[in-house]
Design an enzyme around this catalytic site. Structure first.
Site, PDB file in Angstrom:
ATOM      1  N   ASP A  26       7.613 -39.390   1.181  1.00  0.00           N
ATOM      2  CA  ASP A  26       8.524 -40.364   1.785  1.00  0.00           C
ATOM      3  C   ASP A  26       9.957 -39.903   1.544  1.00  0.00           C
ATOM      4  O   ASP A  26      10.346 -39.627   0.414  1.00  0.00           O
ATOM      5  CB  ASP A  26       8.285 -41.730   1.140  1.00  0.00           C
ATOM      6  CG  ASP A  26       9.285 -42.787   1.556  1.00  0.00           C
ATOM      7  OD1 ASP A  26       9.883 -42.634   2.641  1.00  0.00           O
ATOM      8  OD2 ASP A  26       9.467 -43.755   0.796  1.00  0.00           O
ATOM      9  N   ASP A  30      10.841 -46.180   2.107  1.00  0.00           N
ATOM     10  CA  ASP A  30      10.059 -47.332   2.578  1.00  0.00           C
ATOM     11  C   ASP A  30       8.628 -47.311   2.058  1.00  0.00           C
ATOM     12  O   ASP A  30       7.821 -48.161   2.445  1.00  0.00           O
ATOM     13  CB  ASP A  30      10.085 -47.425   4.099  1.00  0.00           C
ATOM     14  CG  ASP A  30       9.434 -46.224   4.787  1.00  0.00           C
ATOM     15  OD1 ASP A  30       8.974 -45.299   4.085  1.00  0.00           O
ATOM     16  OD2 ASP A  30       9.382 -46.216   6.038  1.00  0.00           O
ATOM     17  N   ASP A  34       6.857 -39.424   5.863  1.00  0.00           N
ATOM     18  CA  ASP A  34       7.487 -39.204   7.159  1.00  0.00           C
ATOM     19  C   ASP A  34       7.691 -37.711   7.392  1.00  0.00           C
ATOM     20  O   ASP A  34       7.367 -36.874   6.534  1.00  0.00           O
ATOM     21  CB  ASP A  34       8.810 -39.966   7.240  1.00  0.00           C
ATOM     22  CG  ASP A  34       9.673 -39.791   6.000  1.00  0.00           C
ATOM     23  OD1 ASP A  34       9.848 -38.639   5.545  1.00  0.00           O
ATOM     24  OD2 ASP A  34      10.164 -40.805   5.467  1.00  0.00           O
ATOM     25  N   ASP A 103      -2.539 -33.937  16.065  1.00  0.00           N
ATOM     26  CA  ASP A 103      -3.797 -34.674  16.230  1.00  0.00           C
ATOM     27  C   ASP A 103      -3.737 -35.409  17.566  1.00  0.00           C
ATOM     28  O   ASP A 103      -2.972 -36.363  17.726  1.00  0.00           O
ATOM     29  CB  ASP A 103      -3.954 -35.657  15.078  1.00  0.00           C
ATOM     30  CG  ASP A 103      -5.396 -36.005  14.790  1.00  0.00           C
ATOM     31  OD1 ASP A 103      -6.176 -36.099  15.750  1.00  0.00           O
ATOM     32  OD2 ASP A 103      -5.748 -36.174  13.613  1.00  0.00           O
ATOM     33  N   ASP A 205      -9.324 -35.626  18.463  1.00  0.00           N
ATOM     34  CA  ASP A 205     -10.076 -36.722  17.858  1.00  0.00           C
ATOM     35  C   ASP A 205     -11.289 -37.099  18.708  1.00  0.00           C
ATOM     36  O   ASP A 205     -11.196 -37.173  19.941  1.00  0.00           O
ATOM     37  CB  ASP A 205      -9.140 -37.922  17.704  1.00  0.00           C
ATOM     38  CG  ASP A 205      -9.755 -39.076  16.956  1.00  0.00           C
ATOM     39  OD1 ASP A 205     -10.125 -38.894  15.781  1.00  0.00           O
ATOM     40  OD2 ASP A 205      -9.858 -40.168  17.547  1.00  0.00           O
ATOM     41  N   GLU A 268     -13.130 -32.593  17.086  1.00  0.00           N
ATOM     42  CA  GLU A 268     -13.944 -33.422  16.189  1.00  0.00           C
ATOM     43  C   GLU A 268     -15.237 -33.774  16.906  1.00  0.00           C
ATOM     44  O   GLU A 268     -15.235 -34.506  17.899  1.00  0.00           O
ATOM     45  CB  GLU A 268     -13.204 -34.698  15.784  1.00  0.00           C
ATOM     46  CG  GLU A 268     -14.009 -35.500  14.768  1.00  0.00           C
ATOM     47  CD  GLU A 268     -13.408 -36.856  14.453  1.00  0.00           C
ATOM     48  OE1 GLU A 268     -13.745 -37.404  13.387  1.00  0.00           O
ATOM     49  OE2 GLU A 268     -12.612 -37.375  15.264  1.00  0.00           O
ATOM     50  N   HIS A 330      -9.129 -37.187   6.058  1.00  0.00           N
ATOM     51  CA  HIS A 330      -8.629 -38.559   5.956  1.00  0.00           C
ATOM     52  C   HIS A 330      -9.734 -39.591   6.132  1.00  0.00           C
ATOM     53  O   HIS A 330      -9.509 -40.777   5.872  1.00  0.00           O
ATOM     54  CB  HIS A 330      -7.534 -38.782   7.006  1.00  0.00           C
ATOM     55  CG  HIS A 330      -8.036 -38.646   8.403  1.00  0.00           C
ATOM     56  ND1 HIS A 330      -8.413 -37.445   8.945  1.00  0.00           N
ATOM     57  CD2 HIS A 330      -8.243 -39.567   9.373  1.00  0.00           C
ATOM     58  CE1 HIS A 330      -8.825 -37.623  10.189  1.00  0.00           C
ATOM     59  NE2 HIS A 330      -8.733 -38.908  10.472  1.00  0.00           N
ATOM     60  N   ASP A 331     -10.909 -39.176   6.567  1.00  0.00           N
ATOM     61  CA  ASP A 331     -12.028 -40.098   6.785  1.00  0.00           C
ATOM     62  C   ASP A 331     -13.099 -40.019   5.700  1.00  0.00           C
ATOM     63  O   ASP A 331     -13.923 -40.933   5.585  1.00  0.00           O
ATOM     64  CB  ASP A 331     -12.709 -39.799   8.130  1.00  0.00           C
ATOM     65  CG  ASP A 331     -11.881 -40.219   9.327  1.00  0.00           C
ATOM     66  OD1 ASP A 331     -11.061 -41.153   9.193  1.00  0.00           O
ATOM     67  OD2 ASP A 331     -12.037 -39.610  10.396  1.00  0.00           O
TER      68      ASP A 331
END
Length: 533
Positions: A26, A30, A34, A103, A205, A268, A330-331
């Site tokens: 970050d 916040d 980013d 992605d 994806d 994917e 990430h999954d």
């Protein structure tokens, strides 16, 4: 299959590193990562020794599914920055000799996308057919029995027009209709927008979802489903995924990528080997460069199972195809959480020495393990909709710990998800200072792979090994390398191929020692072999 030449495209020789932008760094306080934060941490990626970065989605999005609900395919969400920040990041990536993959999410958009807003405005709108609309079933209710991958019917009723729209995931993610030529052209134009900007490719994806069977018949009921399993699996997705027409779309995507030169597409695709291999396309009509292979995630950490899985997958690759491997994303649950840190060191050796292109997920290089997510911090819609059955993805998306300062150097504010509990000692800075750390192991393995083409593009063959040991050779010309991994907690004999002796130990998951014919528990070795006198 011979792959001895070093004159190979980067996506065959290289290693991909996935960054989850919300959780990398970050820059504006916040609590959410980013693009500027990623740029500030690029030296970590470059010194790690990988070749390309894949960014999870950074497009404008309401974040119902954290960026996989796209509201504009040609922009950057203000949470992450803007197009100028993206251009700066891309230039910084290229300046370090790295590639950048975005992605791309072609199966569905956000329901806030202007296309969908127009589509649902009227049955007569020109963009009505850009999405999949159907009348209710006879007698009322959804048009068929399809189930969302996040649970519940895959159809949402729209009172204003009296029809249902299809959503494979959340109702906020309506499926696009790739049978409509105008939609297809618009999506290809979005890909071209980013290629024109200089990106080096896309991870695409749920590519195998993008076309549905004509007529949208009911999917077969799964007789093996029971409560406690993913609700999605109540039916077998025969008609809602992997349709023949999707291959022509993948081939068009490949042709577009190839028209820009040295680009790559990673698709994917969760399918059995025979159907998975079709996504390479044909030699004269290729499809994606790398249909993503998840079998190291999906199968047990067992030497016999892995030997079978690796052998079967390698044998399924067509002559014009190229394998790939991944342990985390990430999954998926983190590899160190699945098998423990000691065995995760062996997983690093396995990932980086198999024939094919590896993808490494951020944080695995420092061995982040299980991260407990308190109920009040759960953000993942999949866990919220189907709690308690192990589908939650927040555990893999926690922020990257950089140092022992406040919030692990990730942010000056409370991060959007909790850090790993041991962040004050398990962080990049701490592992930089420890020559025996997971970080140093990854760096040494990546350096060895880069220096030795046999480990990236050499030939591959499983070799006979003792119970609990996974072993294979990599060969290129006269070079012979043996990888031996003891996946158990007991010492096991180290079997060398007939007529071979050890010339040199190139890498070990444990402190280097004299090879004595045994593998210690949790020991993985990369050995250079030579012929016995």
């Amino acid at each position: 299959m011979q792959h001895g030449s070093t004159d190979r495209p980067w996506w065959e020789r290289g290693v991909i590193y996935q960054i989850y932008p919300r959780s990398f760094q970050d820059s504006d306080g916040d609590g959410i990562g980013d693009l500027a934060g990623i740029e500030a941490r690029l030296d970590h990626v470059a010194t790690l020794g990988v070749d390309a970065i894949w960014l999870s989605p950074v497009f404008p999005s309401p974040m119902a599914d954290f960026g996989y609900d796209v509201a504009d395919y040609c922009g950057i969400d203000p949470m992450f920055g803007d197009l100028a920040a993206f251009d700066r990041l891309l230039a910084a990536v290229h300046a370090r000799g790295l590639k950048l993959l975005l992605d791309f999410v072609p199966n569905h958009s956000s329901d806030r996308h202007p296309w969908f807003q127009q589509s649902r405005s009227s049955r007569d709108d020109p963009r009505r057919d850009w999405y999949i609309w159907r009348d209710p079933a006879p007698g009322g209710g959804p048009p068929n029995n399809w189930i969302s991958d996040f649970g519940g019917p895959a159809w949402e009723h729209d009172a204003a027009t009296g029809q249902y729209f299809l959503h494979t995931f959340l109702k906020e993610q309506p499926d696009l209709n790739w049978r409509d030529p105008d939609l297809r052209a618009a999506m290809m134009a979005a890909m071209r927008f980013w290629f024109d900007r200089g990106v080096d490719g896309f991870r695409i994806d749920v590519l195998w979802h993008i076309v549905k069977a004509r007529g949208l018949p009911d999917n077969p009921v799964n007789p093996d489903w029971h409560p406690g399993l993913n609700a999605r699996d109540q039916v077998i997705q025969t008609f809602s995924t992997d349709q023949p027409e999707a291959h022509a779309i993948a081939a068009d995507m490949r042709a577009l990528a190839d028209s820009f030169g040295d680009r790559a597409l990673v698709g994917e695709i969760f399918l059995p080997n025979d159907r998975h291999a079709r996504w390479f396309g044909k030699p004269d009509r290729p499809e994606v460069h790398l249909p993503f292979n998840f079998q190291l995630i999906e199968n047990a950490w067992d030497a016999a199972v892995l030997a079978r899985v690796i052998g079967d997958y390698d044998a399924s690759i067509p002559a014009h195809g190229w394998p790939n491997w991944v342990f985390g994303s990430h999954d998926a649950p983190r590899i160190a959480a699945r098998i423990g840190e000691a065995q995760a060191r062996l997983a690093a050796v396995l990932l980086l020495t198999l024939r094919g292109t590896p993808t490494l997920f951020q944080g695995d290089e420092i061995g982040i393990g299980e991260v407990a997510i308190p109920p009040d911090r759960v953000r993942d819609p999949q866990e919220i909709r189907q709690p308690g059955i192990g589908l939650g993805r927040d555990r893999s998306r926690t922020p990257m710990p950089w140092d022992a300062s406040a919030h692990a150097g990730f942010s000056s504010a409370e991060p959007w998800l909790p850090l790993n509990a041991d962040w004050s000692t398990r962080n990049v800075t701490a592992q930089e200072a420890d020559a025996g750390s997971m970080l140093h192991l990854y760096r040494s393995l990546l350096a060895l792979r880069r220096a030795n083409a046999t480990l990236s593009i050499g030939d591959f063959a499983l070799v006979e090994a003792d119970t609990g040991v996974l072993a294979y050779e990599r060969r290129s010309g006269a070079e012979r390398l043996l990888v031996a991994l003891n996946l158990g907690g007991e010492p096991r004999p180290l079997r060398l191929p007939a007529g071979a002796v050890v010339a040199e130990t190139l890498a070990s998951t444990l402190p280097l020692r004299t090879i004595d014919g045994m593998l210690a528990p949790d020991e993985g070795l990369i050995l250079r072999l030579t012929e016995a006198d």
